[in-house]
Motif scaffolding. Sequence first.
Motif, PDB file in Angstrom:
ATOM      1  N   GLU A 129       0.817  -1.209   0.000  1.00  0.00           N
ATOM      2  CA  GLU A 129       0.000   0.000   0.000  1.00  0.00           C
ATOM      3  C   GLU A 129       0.852   1.261   0.000  1.00  0.00           C
ATOM      4  O   GLU A 129       0.384   2.344  -0.355  1.00  0.00           O
ATOM      5  CB  GLU A 129      -0.899  -0.009   1.250  1.00  0.00           C
ATOM      6  N   THR A 130       2.106   1.142   0.371  1.00  0.00           N
ATOM      7  CA  THR A 130       2.974   2.314   0.484  1.00  0.00           C
ATOM      8  C   THR A 130       3.242   2.978  -0.863  1.00  0.00           C
ATOM      9  O   THR A 130       3.822   4.067  -0.906  1.00  0.00           O
ATOM     10  CB  THR A 130       4.319   1.932   1.130  1.00  0.00           C
ATOM     11  N   VAL A 131       2.827   2.350  -1.965  1.00  0.00           N
ATOM     12  CA  VAL A 131       3.019   2.971  -3.280  1.00  0.00           C
ATOM     13  C   VAL A 131       2.302   4.307  -3.375  1.00  0.00           C
ATOM     14  O   VAL A 131       2.725   5.198  -4.129  1.00  0.00           O
ATOM     15  CB  VAL A 131       2.541   2.010  -4.402  1.00  0.00           C
ATOM     16  N   VAL A 132       1.232   4.497  -2.592  1.00  0.00           N
ATOM     17  CA  VAL A 132       0.501   5.769  -2.658  1.00  0.00           C
ATOM     18  C   VAL A 132       1.367   6.933  -2.201  1.00  0.00           C
ATOM     19  O   VAL A 132       1.175   8.072  -2.624  1.00  0.00           O
ATOM     20  CB  VAL A 132      -0.796   5.699  -1.807  1.00  0.00           C
ATOM     21  N   ALA A 133       2.347   6.659  -1.356  1.00  0.00           N
ATOM     22  CA  ALA A 133       3.224   7.726  -0.880  1.00  0.00           C
ATOM     23  C   ALA A 133       4.055   8.321  -2.004  1.00  0.00           C
ATOM     24  O   ALA A 133       4.532   9.454  -1.898  1.00  0.00           O
ATOM     25  CB  ALA A 133       4.151   7.197   0.213  1.00  0.00           C
ATOM     26  N   GLU A 134       4.218   7.568  -3.105  1.00  0.00           N
ATOM     27  CA  GLU A 134       5.018   8.049  -4.222  1.00  0.00           C
ATOM     28  C   GLU A 134       4.254   9.019  -5.120  1.00  0.00           C
ATOM     29  O   GLU A 134       4.781   9.483  -6.126  1.00  0.00           O
ATOM     30  CB  GLU A 134       5.535   6.870  -5.058  1.00  0.00           C
ATOM     31  N   MET A 135       3.002   9.308  -4.783  1.00  0.00           N
ATOM     32  CA  MET A 135       2.257  10.313  -5.544  1.00  0.00           C
ATOM     33  C   MET A 135       1.566  11.316  -4.626  1.00  0.00           C
ATOM     34  O   MET A 135       0.694  12.065  -5.055  1.00  0.00           O
ATOM     35  CB  MET A 135       1.238   9.637  -6.473  1.00  0.00           C
ATOM     36  N   SER A 136       1.970  11.336  -3.356  1.00  0.00           N
ATOM     37  CA  SER A 136       1.327  12.216  -2.373  1.00  0.00           C
ATOM     38  C   SER A 136       2.341  13.152  -1.721  1.00  0.00           C
ATOM     39  O   SER A 136       3.522  12.832  -1.614  1.00  0.00           O
ATOM     40  CB  SER A 136       0.657  11.376  -1.269  1.00  0.00           C
ATOM     41  N   GLY A 151      12.729  23.297   1.739  1.00  0.00           N
ATOM     42  CA  GLY A 151      13.166  22.662   0.505  1.00  0.00           C
ATOM     43  C   GLY A 151      12.777  21.210   0.317  1.00  0.00           C
ATOM     44  O   GLY A 151      13.167  20.588  -0.675  1.00  0.00           O
ATOM     45  N   HIS A 152      12.002  20.655   1.238  1.00  0.00           N
ATOM     46  CA  HIS A 152      11.642  19.244   1.129  1.00  0.00           C
ATOM     47  C   HIS A 152      10.507  19.000   0.130  1.00  0.00           C
ATOM     48  O   HIS A 152      10.402  17.917  -0.448  1.00  0.00           O
ATOM     49  CB  HIS A 152      11.243  18.688   2.498  1.00  0.00           C
ATOM     50  N   TRP A 153       9.657  20.006  -0.059  1.00  0.00           N
ATOM     51  CA  TRP A 153       8.488  19.857  -0.942  1.00  0.00           C
ATOM     52  C   TRP A 153       8.928  19.580  -2.381  1.00  0.00           C
ATOM     53  O   TRP A 153       8.566  18.576  -2.980  1.00  0.00           O
ATOM     54  CB  TRP A 153       7.637  21.113  -0.855  1.00  0.00           C
ATOM     55  N   GLU A 154       9.719  20.483  -2.939  1.00  0.00           N
ATOM     56  CA  GLU A 154      10.161  20.335  -4.331  1.00  0.00           C
ATOM     57  C   GLU A 154      11.073  19.128  -4.505  1.00  0.00           C
ATOM     58  O   GLU A 154      11.009  18.432  -5.524  1.00  0.00           O
ATOM     59  CB  GLU A 154      10.867  21.606  -4.802  1.00  0.00           C
ATOM     60  N   ALA A 155      11.938  18.883  -3.518  1.00  0.00           N
ATOM     61  CA  ALA A 155      12.831  17.721  -3.607  1.00  0.00           C
ATOM     62  C   ALA A 155      12.028  16.426  -3.653  1.00  0.00           C
ATOM     63  O   ALA A 155      12.344  15.499  -4.416  1.00  0.00           O
ATOM     64  CB  ALA A 155      13.788  17.707  -2.417  1.00  0.00           C
ATOM     65  N   ARG A 156      10.976  16.357  -2.855  1.00  0.00           N
ATOM     66  CA  ARG A 156      10.137  15.170  -2.821  1.00  0.00           C
ATOM     67  C   ARG A 156       9.424  14.968  -4.149  1.00  0.00           C
ATOM     68  O   ARG A 156       9.360  13.854  -4.682  1.00  0.00           O
ATOM     69  CB  ARG A 156       9.114  15.283  -1.683  1.00  0.00           C
ATOM     70  N   ARG A 157       8.904  16.036  -4.714  1.00  0.00           N
ATOM     71  CA  ARG A 157       8.202  15.915  -5.993  1.00  0.00           C
ATOM     72  C   ARG A 157       9.159  15.511  -7.118  1.00  0.00           C
ATOM     73  O   ARG A 157       8.787  14.776  -8.024  1.00  0.00           O
ATOM     74  CB  ARG A 157       7.482  17.220  -6.322  1.00  0.00           C
TER      75      ARG A 157
END
Length: 328
Positions: free
Chosen positions: A157-164, A262-268
């Motif tokens: 289920e953790t795959v959702v974290a890759e688009m959130s 700076g974590h927002w853009e890095a994460r995306r």
Amino acid sequence: MDIQNLAGRILNGERRALARAITLVESGRGDHRAQAADLLEALKPAGRQALRIGLSGTPGVGKSTFIEAFGMHLIGRGLRVAVLAVDPSSARSGGSILGDKTRMESLSRERNAFIRPSPSQAQMGGVARRTREAVALCEAAGFDVVLIETVGVGQSETVVAEMSDLFLLLIAPAGGDELQGVKRGIMEIADLILVNKADGALKDTAMRTCADYAGALRLLRKRPQDPEGFPKALTVSAVTEDGLEKAWGEMQSLTDWRRENGHWEARRSDQARHWFEEEVRLRLLAALDTPEARAALTALGADVAEGEMTPSQAAERMLTRLGAAKTG
């Protein structure tokens, strides 16, 4: 299909155009995939972003009820909310019930809400392969918050974290071995754990469960993308709406901190790279789904079963054939 016209209607916030576009990106037909790619490229210059919130929880925890109450709360604050609810597909028939829209009756009638149930299509974690593209379409249509509801709880289920941008784990009040029922992996990616149904006779139990999870979260290794105090466990009630305002405030606080540091853009950026690699894997697997490839797999599989060839040798020969077919 006039892609430029469809893109313009989406940018104007037309829900019918958005629904049509999501149907297009969910299609597996080759011509539709090409049109979907053109559409996403046409929408890209708009540069619109929404807060993407992934939400998971065990069946019966009240995900749909929570999403409706939370969505109504956000709309009351002047925000536009899109809900992408992924329903499990039957392994036997391939069909899905897609009943989330009927369970969110009040939210589905709101002008500033958009609810789209989609089949999981047997994808890992119950997240449809094209859900991330549907998220991009909702952002282009001007929605402020996109809620991605997934099915079940577990490592996959953790795959959702890759688009959130934020990941919420919804828990039901319980005692005893409740902590044993949740995989460590999903605990490690949760930004907020929300203990639902904190009302009536279950309120005290919910408070104890919340305290248990708060203690468990303190034992996990601190993540660099979290300020002090996160991740957190909170109690909410989708029925009485208690705790919704506080939960939203915590989400905003965490989002603001990640943007400023700076974590927002890095994460995306990391997510974009992840989905590029995933798309390559899926297309390589699709190359095996042809009559020629299936025939070769069957023949080589028979050789392996009879001991005439090792699995490694057969795999090497299969990959060599695929490479020759691509370059031939």
